[in-house]
Design a protein around this motif. Structure first.
Motif, mmCIF file in Angstrom:
data_model
loop_
_atom_site.group_PDB
_atom_site.id
_atom_site.type_symbol
_atom_site.label_atom_id
_atom_site.label_comp_id
_atom_site.label_asym_id
_atom_site.label_seq_id
_atom_site.Cartn_x
_atom_site.Cartn_y
_atom_site.Cartn_z
ATOM 1 N N UNK A 32 0.836 -1.198 0.000
ATOM 2 C CA UNK A 32 0.000 0.000 0.000
ATOM 3 C C UNK A 32 0.875 1.254 0.000
ATOM 4 N N UNK A 33 1.725 1.386 1.012
ATOM 5 C CA UNK A 33 2.580 2.566 1.093
ATOM 6 C C UNK A 33 3.803 2.437 0.195
ATOM 7 N N UNK A 34 4.200 1.209 -0.096
ATOM 8 C CA UNK A 34 5.414 0.956 -0.866
ATOM 9 C C UNK A 34 6.633 1.085 0.036
ATOM 10 N N UNK A 35 7.669 0.360 -0.306
ATOM 11 C CA UNK A 35 8.886 0.427 0.519
ATOM 12 C C UNK A 35 9.476 1.837 0.506
ATOM 13 N N UNK A 36 9.578 2.505 -0.660
ATOM 14 C CA UNK A 36 10.100 3.877 -0.627
ATOM 15 C C UNK A 36 9.216 4.819 0.210
ATOM 16 N N UNK A 37 7.912 4.631 0.146
ATOM 17 C CA UNK A 37 7.016 5.449 0.950
ATOM 18 C C UNK A 37 7.190 5.198 2.438
ATOM 19 N N UNK A 38 7.387 3.947 2.798
ATOM 20 C CA UNK A 38 7.599 3.598 4.204
ATOM 21 C C UNK A 38 8.929 4.157 4.688
ATOM 22 N N UNK A 39 9.968 4.059 3.855
ATOM 23 C CA UNK A 39 11.268 4.642 4.202
ATOM 24 C C UNK A 39 11.109 6.145 4.410
ATOM 25 N N UNK A 40 10.408 6.802 3.503
ATOM 26 C CA UNK A 40 10.177 8.235 3.620
ATOM 27 C C UNK A 40 9.415 8.594 4.886
ATOM 28 N N UNK A 41 8.415 7.784 5.226
ATOM 29 C CA UNK A 41 7.653 8.041 6.446
ATOM 30 C C UNK A 41 8.547 7.911 7.668
ATOM 31 N N UNK A 42 9.337 6.865 7.721
ATOM 32 C CA UNK A 42 10.244 6.685 8.855
ATOM 33 C C UNK A 42 11.158 7.896 8.989
ATOM 34 N N UNK A 43 11.694 8.366 7.868
ATOM 35 C CA UNK A 43 12.574 9.534 7.910
ATOM 36 C C UNK A 43 11.815 10.781 8.364
ATOM 37 N N UNK A 44 10.556 10.910 7.958
ATOM 38 C CA UNK A 44 9.766 12.095 8.323
ATOM 39 C C UNK A 44 9.460 12.165 9.815
ATOM 40 N N UNK A 45 9.494 11.024 10.502
ATOM 41 C CA UNK A 45 9.229 11.026 11.936
ATOM 42 C C UNK A 45 10.521 10.931 12.757
ATOM 43 N N UNK A 46 11.653 11.051 12.070
ATOM 44 C CA UNK A 46 12.930 11.091 12.762
ATOM 45 C C UNK A 46 13.639 9.762 12.930
ATOM 46 N N UNK A 47 13.081 8.692 12.365
ATOM 47 C CA UNK A 47 13.753 7.403 12.401
ATOM 48 C C UNK A 47 14.626 7.276 11.158
ATOM 49 N N UNK A 48 15.732 6.546 11.244
ATOM 50 C CA UNK A 48 16.543 6.348 10.034
ATOM 51 C C UNK A 48 15.776 5.531 8.993
ATOM 52 N N UNK A 49 15.962 5.886 7.720
ATOM 53 C CA UNK A 49 15.239 5.221 6.647
ATOM 54 C C UNK A 49 15.484 3.724 6.584
ATOM 55 N N UNK A 88 6.207 4.957 20.622
ATOM 56 C CA UNK A 88 6.901 6.243 20.762
ATOM 57 C C UNK A 88 6.500 7.207 19.650
ATOM 58 N N UNK A 89 6.289 6.678 18.451
ATOM 59 C CA UNK A 89 5.878 7.525 17.335
ATOM 60 C C UNK A 89 4.483 8.078 17.543
ATOM 61 N N UNK A 90 3.602 7.300 18.166
ATOM 62 C CA UNK A 90 2.212 7.709 18.364
ATOM 63 C C UNK A 90 1.988 8.455 19.687
ATOM 64 N N UNK A 91 2.953 8.435 20.570
ATOM 65 C CA UNK A 91 2.800 9.027 21.900
ATOM 66 C C UNK A 91 2.326 10.481 21.885
ATOM 67 N N UNK A 92 2.883 11.339 21.037
ATOM 68 C CA UNK A 92 2.438 12.745 21.056
ATOM 69 C C UNK A 92 0.991 12.943 20.589
ATOM 70 N N UNK A 93 0.402 11.934 19.966
ATOM 71 C CA UNK A 93 -0.942 12.083 19.401
ATOM 72 C C UNK A 93 -2.055 11.848 20.419
ATOM 73 N N UNK A 94 -1.712 11.444 21.616
ATOM 74 C CA UNK A 94 -2.723 11.180 22.626
ATOM 75 C C UNK A 94 -3.043 9.702 22.749
ATOM 76 N N UNK A 95 -4.002 9.394 23.592
ATOM 77 C CA UNK A 95 -4.324 8.023 23.947
ATOM 78 C C UNK A 95 -5.059 7.280 22.839
ATOM 79 N N UNK A 96 -6.169 7.811 22.355
ATOM 80 C CA UNK A 96 -7.015 7.060 21.432
ATOM 81 C C UNK A 96 -6.407 6.953 20.044
ATOM 82 N N UNK A 97 -6.507 5.770 19.476
ATOM 83 C CA UNK A 97 -5.951 5.548 18.143
ATOM 84 C C UNK A 97 -6.760 6.275 17.072
#
Length: 141
Positions: A32-49, A88-97
């Motif tokens: 769905x997201x594709x590997x390049x998209x997932x790599x980009x997302x990880x980088x956008x949240x501060x994780x290494x690609x 940790x990635x979802x922590x700033x967004x609050x409790x409910x998913x």
């Protein structure tokens, strides 16, 4: 008091369910997201690609191992850091998913279920039961 006659069935149901969920999440990242998209997302949240590749592999291989019952306790424990990273990635967004960006309730619950699986063990129909003393499988009923 838990019913020892059904505990192995409960462990199996949890093991297979967790495995299916991990395969689904790996598939989501790949198809769905594709590997390049997932790599980009990880980088956008501060994780290494490169970590995206590790997570995809862990989810796919770990999910398959859980479904098959291969090293269940160790695989469940090995997947806990993946879920801590998601928490940790979802922590700033609050409790409910349902919160924008997804809250941390779901990854925390998933982490707890992995720990429960590690405590319960394989259940029935495991291809490679966990090492340790053998115990008789109780009959249901």
């Amino acid at each position: 008091m838990s019913d020892p006659r059904s505990a192995d069935y409960a462990a199996t149901l949890l093991r297979v369910s967790l495995g299916v969920m991990f395969l689904a999440h790996a598939g989501l990242k790949v198809f769905v997201f594709g590997i390049p998209g997932t790599v980009g997302f990880f980088q956008s949240i501060g994780y290494p690609g490169w970590l995206a590749h590790v997570v995809i592999a862990a989810e796919a291989l770990g999910g398959a191992a859980l479904i098959l019952g291969l090293w269940t306790r160790w695989v469940a424990l090995a997947l806990v850091p993946i879920m801590i990273g998601a928490t940790l990635q979802h922590l700033p967004n609050g409790w409910l998913f349902s919160a924008k960006g997804g809250g941390w309730e779901y990854p925390v619950f998933w982490t707890v279920t992995l720990l429960v699986q590690a405590l319960l063990g394989d259940g029935i129909a495991a291809l490679r039961p966990a090492a340790g003393p053998a115990r008789a499988r109780p009959a249901l009923g």
